[in-house]
Design an enzyme around this catalytic site. Structure first.
Site, PDB file in Angstrom:
ATOM      1  N   GLU A  50       1.127  -0.970  -0.333  1.00  0.00           N
ATOM      2  CA  GLU A  50       0.208  -0.036  -0.412  1.00  0.00           C
ATOM      3  C   GLU A  50       0.448   1.286   0.053  1.00  0.00           C
ATOM      4  O   GLU A  50       0.784   2.525   0.395  1.00  0.00           O
ATOM      5  CB  GLU A  50      -1.141  -0.122   1.417  1.00  0.00           C
ATOM      6  CG  GLU A  50      -1.708  -1.504   1.215  1.00  0.00           C
ATOM      7  CD  GLU A  50      -3.023  -1.271   2.109  1.00  0.00           C
ATOM      8  OE1 GLU A  50      -2.647  -0.180   3.254  1.00  0.00           O
ATOM      9  OE2 GLU A  50      -4.095  -1.745   1.454  1.00  0.00           O
ATOM     10  N   LYS A  79       2.231  10.854   0.268  1.00  0.00           N
ATOM     11  CA  LYS A  79       3.923  10.268   0.230  1.00  0.00           C
ATOM     12  C   LYS A  79       4.659  11.073   0.098  1.00  0.00           C
ATOM     13  O   LYS A  79       5.223  11.130  -0.770  1.00  0.00           O
ATOM     14  CB  LYS A  79       3.533   8.401   0.251  1.00  0.00           C
ATOM     15  CG  LYS A  79       5.245   8.048   1.334  1.00  0.00           C
ATOM     16  CD  LYS A  79       5.306   6.840   0.438  1.00  0.00           C
ATOM     17  CE  LYS A  79       6.425   5.693   0.974  1.00  0.00           C
ATOM     18  NZ  LYS A  79       6.658   4.518   0.513  1.00  0.00           N
ATOM     19  N   ILE A 341       5.166  -2.779  -5.835  1.00  0.00           N
ATOM     20  CA  ILE A 341       4.712  -2.194  -6.966  1.00  0.00           C
ATOM     21  C   ILE A 341       5.859  -1.517  -8.201  1.00  0.00           C
ATOM     22  O   ILE A 341       5.051  -1.791  -9.203  1.00  0.00           O
ATOM     23  CB  ILE A 341       3.741  -1.381  -6.740  1.00  0.00           C
ATOM     24  CG1 ILE A 341       2.926  -1.945  -5.123  1.00  0.00           C
ATOM     25  CG2 ILE A 341       3.650  -0.677  -7.726  1.00  0.00           C
ATOM     26  CD1 ILE A 341       2.275  -1.423  -4.379  1.00  0.00           C
TER      27      ILE A 341
HETATM   28  P1  FAD Z   1      -0.979 -11.551  -5.139  1.00  0.00           P
HETATM   29  O1  FAD Z   1      -1.858 -10.492  -4.536  1.00  0.00           O
HETATM   30  O2  FAD Z   1      -0.203 -12.982  -4.408  1.00  0.00           O
HETATM   31  O3  FAD Z   1      -1.565 -12.379  -6.438  1.00  0.00           O
HETATM   32  C1  FAD Z   1      -1.649 -12.985  -6.953  1.00  0.00           C
HETATM   33  C2  FAD Z   1      -2.673 -13.716  -7.874  1.00  0.00           C
HETATM   34  O4  FAD Z   1      -2.282 -14.552  -8.417  1.00  0.00           O
HETATM   35  C3  FAD Z   1      -3.831 -14.006  -7.012  1.00  0.00           C
HETATM   36  O5  FAD Z   1      -4.877 -13.167  -7.475  1.00  0.00           O
HETATM   37  C4  FAD Z   1      -4.360 -15.625  -6.883  1.00  0.00           C
HETATM   38  O6  FAD Z   1      -5.728 -15.838  -6.844  1.00  0.00           O
HETATM   39  C5  FAD Z   1      -3.953 -16.150  -8.315  1.00  0.00           C
HETATM   40  N1  FAD Z   1      -3.593 -16.880  -8.322  1.00  0.00           N
HETATM   41  C6  FAD Z   1      -2.901 -17.922  -7.914  1.00  0.00           C
HETATM   42  N2  FAD Z   1      -2.654 -19.213  -7.708  1.00  0.00           N
HETATM   43  C7  FAD Z   1      -3.525 -19.019  -8.707  1.00  0.00           C
HETATM   44  C8  FAD Z   1      -3.962 -20.682  -9.229  1.00  0.00           C
HETATM   45  N3  FAD Z   1      -3.585 -21.729  -8.879  1.00  0.00           N
HETATM   46  N4  FAD Z   1      -5.777 -20.163  -9.878  1.00  0.00           N
HETATM   47  C9  FAD Z   1      -5.656 -19.080 -10.582  1.00  0.00           C
HETATM   48  N5  FAD Z   1      -5.609 -18.250 -10.171  1.00  0.00           N
HETATM   49  C10 FAD Z   1      -4.307 -18.079  -8.657  1.00  0.00           C
HETATM   50  N6  FAD Z   1       4.823  -3.449  -2.540  1.00  0.00           N
HETATM   51  C11 FAD Z   1       4.714  -2.063  -2.493  1.00  0.00           C
HETATM   52  O7  FAD Z   1       5.417  -1.331  -3.439  1.00  0.00           O
HETATM   53  N7  FAD Z   1       4.963  -1.900  -1.287  1.00  0.00           N
HETATM   54  C12 FAD Z   1       4.395  -1.532  -0.284  1.00  0.00           C
HETATM   55  O8  FAD Z   1       4.468  -1.196   0.976  1.00  0.00           O
HETATM   56  C13 FAD Z   1       3.920  -2.966  -0.042  1.00  0.00           C
HETATM   57  N8  FAD Z   1       4.941  -3.639   1.086  1.00  0.00           N
HETATM   58  C14 FAD Z   1       3.973  -5.420   1.123  1.00  0.00           C
HETATM   59  C15 FAD Z   1       4.434  -6.355   2.617  1.00  0.00           C
HETATM   60  C16 FAD Z   1       4.260  -7.230   2.594  1.00  0.00           C
HETATM   61  C17 FAD Z   1       4.196  -7.976   4.085  1.00  0.00           C
HETATM   62  C18 FAD Z   1       4.428  -8.253   1.477  1.00  0.00           C
HETATM   63  C19 FAD Z   1       4.421  -9.988   1.679  1.00  0.00           C
HETATM   64  C20 FAD Z   1       4.702  -7.452   0.187  1.00  0.00           C
HETATM   65  C21 FAD Z   1       3.962  -5.620   0.391  1.00  0.00           C
HETATM   66  N9  FAD Z   1       4.228  -5.058  -1.422  1.00  0.00           N
HETATM   67  C22 FAD Z   1       4.532  -3.824  -0.953  1.00  0.00           C
HETATM   68  C23 FAD Z   1       4.338  -6.028  -2.437  1.00  0.00           C
HETATM   69  C24 FAD Z   1       2.646  -5.869  -2.834  1.00  0.00           C
HETATM   70  O9  FAD Z   1       2.126  -6.817  -1.625  1.00  0.00           O
HETATM   71  C25 FAD Z   1       3.328  -7.350  -4.140  1.00  0.00           C
HETATM   72  O10 FAD Z   1       3.851  -6.838  -4.500  1.00  0.00           O
HETATM   73  C26 FAD Z   1       1.844  -6.663  -4.740  1.00  0.00           C
HETATM   74  O11 FAD Z   1       0.607  -7.084  -3.934  1.00  0.00           O
HETATM   75  C27 FAD Z   1       1.595  -7.479  -5.785  1.00  0.00           C
HETATM   76  O12 FAD Z   1       1.258  -8.663  -5.597  1.00  0.00           O
HETATM   77  P2  FAD Z   1       0.834 -10.619  -6.596  1.00  0.00           P
HETATM   78  O13 FAD Z   1       0.006  -9.419  -7.627  1.00  0.00           O
HETATM   79  O14 FAD Z   1       2.286 -10.523  -7.371  1.00  0.00           O
HETATM   80  O15 FAD Z   1       0.189 -11.687  -6.425  1.00  0.00           O
END
Ligand code: FAD
Length: 507
Positions: A50, A79, A341
């Protein structure tokens, strides 16, 4: 695959990474592509992420997003930097702001003048010469077409995903809800042909973007590209996230408050606050972490604290065969400098720049992978610096961090600064000189010498120049409205309905 027309793009995963990729591709290359996104409501998203950095504004501009609408719909606040508390020693505080510090010359950075002044007994704090930093401290904010202020956003991760989804679906992105049961590969070269859904449906594509989060369903579980582990340099591996009600005006900065085995975040949004505790499970139990977090948060808890496990590192290849991984599927650096992000944004813009219109080939993937690796390693070094440059000796965790070996690339930078006060931004590097400087000085690193260009000025002239600069900044900050007042006027979000706080999503 050389020469094959790449038109069908399949995005696996609908978290922040998936929808950022969908939104950017359909906006910039839409008529040339046929884009499908597959996500599972049952699996859900990581629900954190976030706090952003200023490149989020560049990305929004690329997508043609109206800032005020975006901020209203994602409950965003502004921010100006991050307030680091208890990092050098317990009781310390410094702000790593997005601003420029003073005025540099071709010969050297402004900080050499400042160090010269300090050696002569004047000059004050380095932060006095940074507009964004002083505005953050004063909890002020203002922007318009003419204002020159460098800022980013705090946003609600779930609402951000929904915002990007609306945009993408409006531009023709097809969304399929359901669980991916298996990934079908082509005999011979192992290229991905299709995702096979739980329902039996088959989603075929030419290019697959793996946005499935930490599991890396395509890039790792299917293509087995391998993992480079960095946890010996970045030893936190767990986080607890919880949302609370706001208890006062929103401040224009993220707080990163160190504790005995990691740190705690506080991210102010318009409708609530995101909180989390980052820790090393080798040095702190989940129960203790939960206790520290629940004792520390202000306001009423809107969600149950939940544990998220992770490891620091990267996939050995983020582009492998006809698959490109983005977001958590591609690697992870803990959120201390809010860089994840940004990495998604860079990953998808780089993919558009190097899009395989002429078919897939090693040269293209190698180029992509080299650029991604280089940038991530430099960000990694910057984050390690926060742990290494500490005088804290109050816990085994901080003893480990203080004494640990660091990558040669970082050791060279540290030596350069400690001996000469020299700081640089390498080509293609995200963090600028001012960032390195604010963190190094903020964490009590004291250079043994500095450039003597400040001695070319008589002390009275140097003093006057610094006073003028400081005075101009203080005056400009004094004329700004408070951050909360500006938000209320510029982009007031709708108040969520009573009981409308989402349970489960956090951070
Ligand atoms: P996810 O949000 O995990 O999405 C994965 C997707 O894949 C979901 O839609 C899920 O449904 C789908 N999926 C998975 N397996 C399957 C399947 N078998 N079939 C169908 N769909 C599937 N980043 C920042 O820039 N600023 C921050 O302040 C920050 N704080 C963070 C704090 C923590 C503790 C963590 C762990 C991360 C933080 N991040 C931050 C990183 C940020 O959260 C991620 O980069 C961002 O949310 C992207 O996540 P994602 O889309 O890669 O994964």
């Amino acid at each position: 695959m050389n020469g094959q027309i790449v038109k069908r793009v399949v995005i696996a995963g609908g978290g922040t990474a998936g929808w950022m990729a969908a939104a950017a591709l359909c906006r910039q290359l839409g008529p040339l592509l046929d884009i499908t996104l597959v996500e599972s409501d049952d699996i859900g998203t990581v629900g954190v992420g976030e706090s952003t950095i200023p490149t989020a504004r560049t990305f929004n501009a690329l997508l043609g997003i109206d800032e005020q609408q975006f901020m209203r719909e994602t409950q965003s606040t502004f921010k100006l930097g991050i307030s680091f508390e208890n990092w050098g020693q317990i009781g310390d505080r410094y702000i790593h702001s997005f601003g420029q510090v003073g005025k540099s010359t071709w010969m050297g950075g402004f900080h050499h003048f400042w160090l010269q002044a300090r050696a002569q007994g004047f000059g004050g704090d380095l932060g006095d010469y940074c507009f964004e930093l002083k505005a953050a401290e004063a909890e002020k904010f203002f922007t318009d077409d003419k204002a020159s202020i460098n800022y980013a956003y705090h946003l609600d991760a779930t609402l951000y995903g929904q915002f990007l989804r609306r945009m993408s679906e409006g531009k023709g992105v097809r969304r399929i809800e359901g669980k991916i049961a298996s990934v079908r590969q082509r005999a011979g070269d192992g290229f991905i042909e299709a995702l096979v859904m739980d329902s039996g449906a088959v989603v075929e594509g030419d290019l697959f973007i793996d946005c499935t989060g930490f599991r890396g369903l395509l890039i790792e579980q299917t293509l087995k590209t391998g993992w480079e582990d960095w946890s010996h340099w970045l030893p936190t591996n767990s986080a607890l996230a919880v949302q609370t009600t706001s208890t006062g005006p929103a401040v224009p900065y993220t707080r990163a408050i160190a504790h005995k085995a990691g740190w705690r975040w506080k991210i102010p949004l318009q409708h609530r606050v995101g909180n989390g505790l980052v820790y090393s499970s080798d040095h702190m139990s989940d129960d203790e972490a939960r206790q520290i977090l629940t004792d520390a948060v202000e306001g009423q808890m809107l969600t149950e604290p939940r544990v998220i496990r992770y490891g620091a590192g990267r996939r050995r290849k983020t582009w492998s065969k006809n698959c490109v991984a983005l977001g958590l599927a591609s690697g992870f650096l803990e959120p201390l400098e809010s860089t994840s992000i940004h990495m998604i944004m860079i990953g998808v813009t780089r993919l558009m720049q190097l899009f395989p219109f002429g078919g897939f080939n090693e040269a293209l993937a190698d180029r992509y992978n080299r650029l991604a690796e280089d940038e991530l390693e430099k960000i990694r070094d910057f984050i390690i610096l926060h742990y290494k440059a500490t005088e804290r000796a109050d816990s085994p965790f901080w003893d480990y961090c203080r004494m640990m070996d660091i990558p040669d690339s970082l050791a060279q930078r540290v030596a350069l600064f400690q001996e000469n006060a020299q700081v640089y931004q390498a080509p293609g590097e995200l963090f600028q000189v001012d960032s390195w400087l604010q963190v190094m000085l903020g964490q009590r690193m004291v250079p043994a010498s500095h450039h003597h260009m400040g001695r070319m000025m008589p002390p009275a002239q140097l003093r006057q120049a610094l006073e003028d600069l400081k005075g101009n900044i203080a005056g400009a900050v004094a004329r700004m409205p408070s951050h909360q007042d500006f938000l209320d006027r510029y982009c007031p979000a709708e108040t969520p309905k009573a009981g409308g706080a989402r349970i489960g999503a956090a951070g």
